[in-house]
Design a protein around this motif. Structure first.
Motif, mmCIF file in Angstrom:
data_model
loop_
_atom_site.group_PDB
_atom_site.id
_atom_site.type_symbol
_atom_site.label_atom_id
_atom_site.label_comp_id
_atom_site.label_asym_id
_atom_site.label_seq_id
_atom_site.Cartn_x
_atom_site.Cartn_y
_atom_site.Cartn_z
ATOM 1 N N MET A 132 19.518 -10.335 56.080
ATOM 2 C CA MET A 132 20.451 -11.001 55.338
ATOM 3 C C MET A 132 19.989 -11.151 53.917
ATOM 4 O O MET A 132 18.783 -10.796 53.624
ATOM 5 C CB MET A 132 19.885 -12.410 56.144
ATOM 6 N N GLU A 133 19.993 -10.911 52.697
ATOM 7 C CA GLU A 133 20.099 -10.232 52.012
ATOM 8 C C GLU A 133 19.466 -11.598 51.177
ATOM 9 O O GLU A 133 19.357 -12.552 51.040
ATOM 10 C CB GLU A 133 21.633 -9.334 51.015
ATOM 11 N N THR A 134 18.766 -11.250 49.901
ATOM 12 C CA THR A 134 18.113 -12.625 49.372
ATOM 13 C C THR A 134 18.826 -13.190 48.877
ATOM 14 O O THR A 134 19.277 -13.883 48.151
ATOM 15 C CB THR A 134 17.176 -11.135 47.919
ATOM 16 N N TYR A 135 20.283 -12.614 48.207
ATOM 17 C CA TYR A 135 21.262 -13.418 47.443
ATOM 18 C C TYR A 135 21.879 -14.278 48.072
ATOM 19 O O TYR A 135 22.001 -15.886 48.647
ATOM 20 C CB TYR A 135 22.724 -12.643 46.237
ATOM 21 N N PRO A 136 22.136 -14.187 49.852
ATOM 22 C CA PRO A 136 22.649 -14.679 50.710
ATOM 23 C C PRO A 136 21.818 -16.540 50.722
ATOM 24 O O PRO A 136 21.706 -17.272 51.365
ATOM 25 C CB PRO A 136 23.268 -14.188 51.695
ATOM 26 N N LEU A 137 20.510 -15.721 51.042
ATOM 27 C CA LEU A 137 18.983 -16.583 51.924
ATOM 28 C C LEU A 137 19.109 -17.760 50.753
ATOM 29 O O LEU A 137 18.921 -18.966 50.683
ATOM 30 C CB LEU A 137 17.983 -15.726 51.448
ATOM 31 N N LEU A 138 19.480 -17.410 49.381
ATOM 32 C CA LEU A 138 19.356 -18.366 48.127
ATOM 33 C C LEU A 138 20.581 -19.413 48.625
ATOM 34 O O LEU A 138 20.372 -20.523 47.749
ATOM 35 C CB LEU A 138 19.356 -17.424 47.169
ATOM 36 N N ILE A 139 21.152 -18.862 48.352
ATOM 37 C CA ILE A 139 22.770 -19.882 48.413
ATOM 38 C C ILE A 139 22.552 -21.380 50.152
ATOM 39 O O ILE A 139 22.485 -21.500 49.730
ATOM 40 C CB ILE A 139 24.132 -18.758 48.804
ATOM 41 N N VAL A 140 21.832 -20.536 50.842
ATOM 42 C CA VAL A 140 21.752 -20.980 51.790
ATOM 43 C C VAL A 140 20.583 -22.298 51.447
ATOM 44 O O VAL A 140 20.634 -23.351 51.879
ATOM 45 C CB VAL A 140 20.924 -20.329 52.812
ATOM 46 N N VAL A 141 19.469 -21.186 51.023
ATOM 47 C CA VAL A 141 18.249 -22.943 50.521
ATOM 48 C C VAL A 141 18.758 -24.021 49.144
ATOM 49 O O VAL A 141 18.887 -24.710 49.310
ATOM 50 C CB VAL A 141 17.577 -21.924 49.954
ATOM 51 N N VAL A 142 19.542 -23.679 48.373
ATOM 52 C CA VAL A 142 20.575 -23.778 47.375
ATOM 53 C C VAL A 142 21.328 -25.333 47.946
ATOM 54 O O VAL A 142 21.690 -25.815 47.375
ATOM 55 C CB VAL A 142 21.481 -23.255 46.397
ATOM 56 N N THR A 143 21.716 -24.125 49.039
ATOM 57 C CA THR A 143 23.385 -25.421 50.097
ATOM 58 C C THR A 143 22.816 -26.648 50.662
ATOM 59 O O THR A 143 23.152 -28.137 50.859
ATOM 60 C CB THR A 143 24.037 -24.745 50.802
ATOM 61 N N ALA A 144 21.352 -25.770 51.010
ATOM 62 C CA ALA A 144 20.589 -27.332 51.732
ATOM 63 C C ALA A 144 20.101 -27.817 50.810
ATOM 64 O O ALA A 144 19.727 -29.219 51.240
ATOM 65 C CB ALA A 144 18.856 -26.107 52.619
ATOM 66 N N LEU A 145 19.298 -28.064 49.167
ATOM 67 C CA LEU A 145 18.757 -29.009 48.868
ATOM 68 C C LEU A 145 19.992 -29.967 47.608
ATOM 69 O O LEU A 145 19.872 -30.418 48.054
ATOM 70 C CB LEU A 145 18.140 -27.693 47.519
ATOM 71 N N ALA A 146 21.130 -29.141 47.793
ATOM 72 C CA ALA A 146 21.851 -29.412 47.117
ATOM 73 C C ALA A 146 22.997 -30.779 47.842
ATOM 74 O O ALA A 146 22.930 -32.170 48.384
ATOM 75 C CB ALA A 146 23.525 -28.822 46.900
ATOM 76 N N THR A 147 22.428 -30.134 49.238
ATOM 77 C CA THR A 147 22.900 -31.184 50.784
ATOM 78 C C THR A 147 22.066 -32.357 50.880
ATOM 79 O O THR A 147 21.992 -33.366 50.490
ATOM 80 C CB THR A 147 22.806 -30.537 52.103
ATOM 81 N N ALA A 148 20.491 -32.336 50.413
ATOM 82 C CA ALA A 148 20.142 -33.171 50.344
ATOM 83 C C ALA A 148 19.853 -34.377 49.516
ATOM 84 O O ALA A 148 19.504 -35.638 48.542
ATOM 85 C CB ALA A 148 17.858 -32.384 50.042
ATOM 86 N N ARG A 149 20.422 -33.490 47.997
ATOM 87 C CA ARG A 149 20.961 -33.866 46.843
ATOM 88 C C ARG A 149 22.054 -35.009 47.076
ATOM 89 O O ARG A 149 21.693 -36.728 46.598
ATOM 90 C CB ARG A 149 20.459 -33.957 45.840
ATOM 91 N N VAL A 150 22.970 -34.490 47.775
ATOM 92 C CA VAL A 150 23.685 -35.884 47.496
ATOM 93 C C VAL A 150 24.038 -36.705 48.634
ATOM 94 O O VAL A 150 24.287 -37.979 48.911
ATOM 95 C CB VAL A 150 24.944 -35.329 48.378
ATOM 96 N N THR A 151 23.082 -36.549 49.723
ATOM 97 C CA THR A 151 22.823 -37.404 50.713
ATOM 98 C C THR A 151 21.408 -38.708 50.045
ATOM 99 O O THR A 151 22.434 -39.584 50.700
ATOM 100 C CB THR A 151 21.929 -36.793 52.115
ATOM 101 N N ARG A 152 20.739 -38.538 49.102
ATOM 102 C CA ARG A 152 20.285 -39.406 48.230
ATOM 103 C C ARG A 152 21.234 -40.132 47.585
ATOM 104 O O ARG A 152 20.887 -41.470 47.526
ATOM 105 C CB ARG A 152 19.289 -38.043 47.715
ATOM 106 N N LEU A 153 22.067 -39.855 47.130
ATOM 107 C CA LEU A 153 23.633 -39.996 46.016
ATOM 108 C C LEU A 153 23.722 -40.799 46.984
ATOM 109 O O LEU A 153 23.462 -42.520 46.214
ATOM 110 C CB LEU A 153 24.154 -39.329 45.577
#
Length: 100
Positions: free
Chosen positions: A1-22
């Motif tokens: 996996m390239e760096t950019y797609p990995l970054l998207i996965v990480v950011v999406t995981a963190l966004a999921t955590a943020r929306v869940t907390r919201l």
């Protein structure tokens, strides 16, 4: 996996955590969350669901995984695994909030 797609996965995981907390805890959504909780009978499963980050995260994680596949960030075949991974990361982070 390239760096950019990995970054998207990480950011999406963190966004999921943020929306869940919201949804489950943040004060900004206290009024609608409390209105739903007051409307439910004591001990209703939905009341538990609305306050449980592990519970909410499977739904937010699934939406994030489906959305990512929908915009072409990853293949549809990855959706089940990513949904579970996003949910787990969210639950893990929620369980560590407040730790020093």
């Amino acid at each position: 996996m390239e760096t950019y797609p990995l970054l998207i996965v990480v950011v999406t995981a963190l966004a999921t955590a943020r929306v869940t907390r919201l949804i489950t805890e943040d004060r900004i959504l206290d009024a609608p969350r409390n209105a739903v909780l007051r409307a439910l009978p004591d001990g209703h499963l939905l009341a538990y669901l609305l306050t449980c980050p592990w519970c909410v995260s499977i739904y937010t994680g699934t939406l994030a995984a489906v959305g990512g596949a929908g915009v072409g960030w990853w293949a549809w075949a990855w959706v089940p695994a990513l949904a579970l991974a996003f949910s787990y990361v969210t639950g893990w982070l929620a369980s560590r909030e407040g730790e020093d």
